[in-house]
Write an enzyme that holds these catalytic residues in place. Structure first.
Site, PDB file in Angstrom:
ATOM      1  N   THR A  81       2.670   4.845   7.125  1.00 56.15           N
ATOM      2  CA  THR A  81       3.262   3.556   6.766  1.00 56.15           C
ATOM      3  C   THR A  81       2.702   3.023   5.457  1.00 56.15           C
ATOM      4  OG1 THR A  81       1.614   2.195   7.871  1.00 56.15           O
ATOM      5  CG2 THR A  81       3.451   2.976   9.227  1.00 56.15           C
ATOM      6  N   CYS A  82       3.336   1.975   4.942  1.00 59.38           N
ATOM      7  CA  CYS A  82       2.948   1.389   3.656  1.00 59.38           C
ATOM      8  C   CYS A  82       1.889   0.305   3.803  1.00 59.38           C
ATOM      9  CB  CYS A  82       4.175   0.825   2.958  1.00 59.38           C
ATOM     10  SG  CYS A  82       5.374   2.097   2.631  1.00 59.38           S
ATOM     11  N   ASP A  83       1.087   0.366   4.848  1.00 59.89           N
ATOM     12  CA  ASP A  83      -0.017  -0.571   4.993  1.00 59.89           C
ATOM     13  C   ASP A  83      -1.305   0.203   4.742  1.00 59.89           C
ATOM     14  OD1 ASP A  83      -2.137  -2.186   6.031  1.00 59.89           O
ATOM     15  OD2 ASP A  83      -0.631  -3.353   7.101  1.00 59.89           O
ATOM     16  N   SER A  84      -2.147  -0.320   3.828  1.00 60.84           N
ATOM     17  CA  SER A  84      -3.360   0.430   3.502  1.00 60.84           C
ATOM     18  C   SER A  84      -4.351   0.463   4.655  1.00 60.84           C
ATOM     19  CB  SER A  84      -4.004  -0.145   2.243  1.00 60.84           C
ATOM     20  OG  SER A  84      -4.249  -1.511   2.450  1.00 60.84           O
TER      21      SER A  84
ATOM     22  N   ASN B 155       8.021  -0.578   8.944  1.00 64.82           N
ATOM     23  CA  ASN B 155       8.622   0.313   7.939  1.00 64.82           C
ATOM     24  C   ASN B 155       9.836   1.066   8.494  1.00 64.82           C
ATOM     25  OD1 ASN B 155       5.647   1.426   6.127  1.00 64.82           O
ATOM     26  ND2 ASN B 155       7.119  -0.154   5.613  1.00 64.82           N
TER      27      ASN B 155
END
Ligand SMILES: *Cc1c(COP(=O)(O)O)cnc(C)c1O
Length: 376
Positions: free
Chosen positions: A323-326, A366
């Site tokens: 996903t696009c969460d760090s 996402n």
């Protein structure tokens, strides 16, 4: 990993990521708990894996159910458990949910303060209540902190208050922390429970039940003691602290019942480095913290991961989700050894994932679908 799961994956080739749960392992685990503590009632902690097939199997085997919400209570009832086999074990309940549970026939409730006793006294007249005491969770890989329970001295007052509020002051509960590898962890809490029994006895109130919670482990990378060893150690501690007045006892296994019954099939989406002569590979899977592996938070739970290259040379990798969460990084502080020959597109098998995965997976972060599960 079981032959039935491998056969299922080989013949059905389900699209990943997905969890496969083997009911034979759940049955074996239930039987092991029953044999390890034959005089103790088993309340399966529904939150660990509420798949209808798991709940039905356990209901058929005679299990009781520890529920934390009305939907969990409804799932346990739908699986065939009668209301007298269900507890509302959350210490934090809306008053209208207590009323609804009472309507559904639930008569066993957890508390850890007077305000919660008041709600139950209003909505569930005459019900049994047990008071949860704090436990420091030392030795647990997933400790439960100070969120639930009160100091033992306060618990005695809460139970006395429940008695005078027209409720049945029934007993004491605790949870020694999840994935508890220390067999002695139950001893201190049982000593506190026995002291509360004595204090209330002196005030003319006879408690009858000790709820010894969950904490029983799943085998991840390290060996853990067998269920039998937990049984022996707990049984000895109960006898040591309660002597000739052994109370009714309950355990609430979640992880220990279903963790080892499940395996996740996932896939390597990308392998990359952050600069030209970076030693360390980043390996991105199609499942991460938001796809069901939330217990990798602070790298608490380290799952065994199998690949088709097992047995070949490995090197430590940073392992992350898609996903696009760090925050969606599984293992970085302690990198995870994976084969050097691992390739994009390879399947990986994540073992010991039958507990706390489907329930923790996000709805559609996402756009990724929640973790699919097959129960076989
Ligand atoms: C989560 C929970 C359990 C199950 O704990 P495990 O460590 O998974 O066995 C048992 N009792 C209560 C009250 C819980 O909240």
């Amino acid at each position: 990993m079981t032959a039935r799961i491998l056969d299922f994956l080989a013949s059905r080739r389900p699209e990943g990521p997905c969890l496969v749960v083997d009911l034979d392992v759940v049955r074996d685990n239930f039987t092991a708990f029953r044999h390890a503590l034959p005089d103790t009632r088993i309340f399966y902690a529904v939150k660990a894996n509420p798949a209808p097939e798991v709940l039905s199997l356990l209901a058929d085997l005679g299990s009781c159910f520890d529920c934390a919400s009305i939907p969990e209570i409804e799932m346990a009832l739908a699986a065939g458990a009668t209301a007298d086999r269900i507890s509302f074990g959350n210490t934090i309940k809306k008053e209208r949910d207590i009323a609804r549970a009472f309507e559904l026939g639930i008569r066993l409730f957890a508390v850890d303060c007077e305000a919660e006793v008041d709600k139950i006294a209003r909505q569930a007249k005459g019900a049994k209540v047990f008071c949860r005491i704090l436990c420091d969770g030392a030795g647990a890989e997933w400790p439960l902190s100070r969120k639930f329970g009160c100091e033992p001295s306060m618990a005695a007052e809460v139970l006395e208050y429940a008695h005078h509020s027209g409720l049945d002051a029934y007993g004491v509960s605790f949870h020694v922390g999840s994935q508890q590898a220390n067999l002695e962890a139950w001893d201190g809490a049982l000593a506190s429970a026995a002291a509360i029994f004595n204090q209330l006895g002196e005030r003319g109130i006879t408690l009858r039940m000790v709820n010894m919670g969950g904490g029983f482990p799943t085998r991840y990378l390290k060996d853990v003691p067998a269920t039998e060893a937990y049984g022996r150690s707990i049984d000895e501690a109960v006898r040591r602290h309660f002597g000739n007045h052994i109370p009714e006892t309950i355990i609430e296994p979640g992880r220990g019942m279903v963790g080892g019954a499940g395996m996740i099939k996932a896939e390597v989406v990308l392998i990359s480095k952050k600069h030209r002569d970076d030693e360390q590979r980043w390996v991105y899977l199609d499942i991460g913290k938001f796809g069901g592996l939330a217990e990798t938070m602070e790298e608490a739970i380290r799952y065994p991961i199998r690949t088709r290259h097992d047995g070949t040379e490995t090197a430590p990798c940073i392992l992350a989700g898609p996903t696009c969460d760090s925050a969606d990084v599984l293992y970085e502080k302690t990198p995870y050894p994976l084969p050097l020959s691992l390739e994009i597109g390879d399947e990986v098998l994540i073992e010991g994932t039958g507990a706390y995965t489907t329930t923790y997976s996000a709805v559609a972060f996402n756009g990724f679908a929640p973790l699919k599960a097959y129960v076989i």
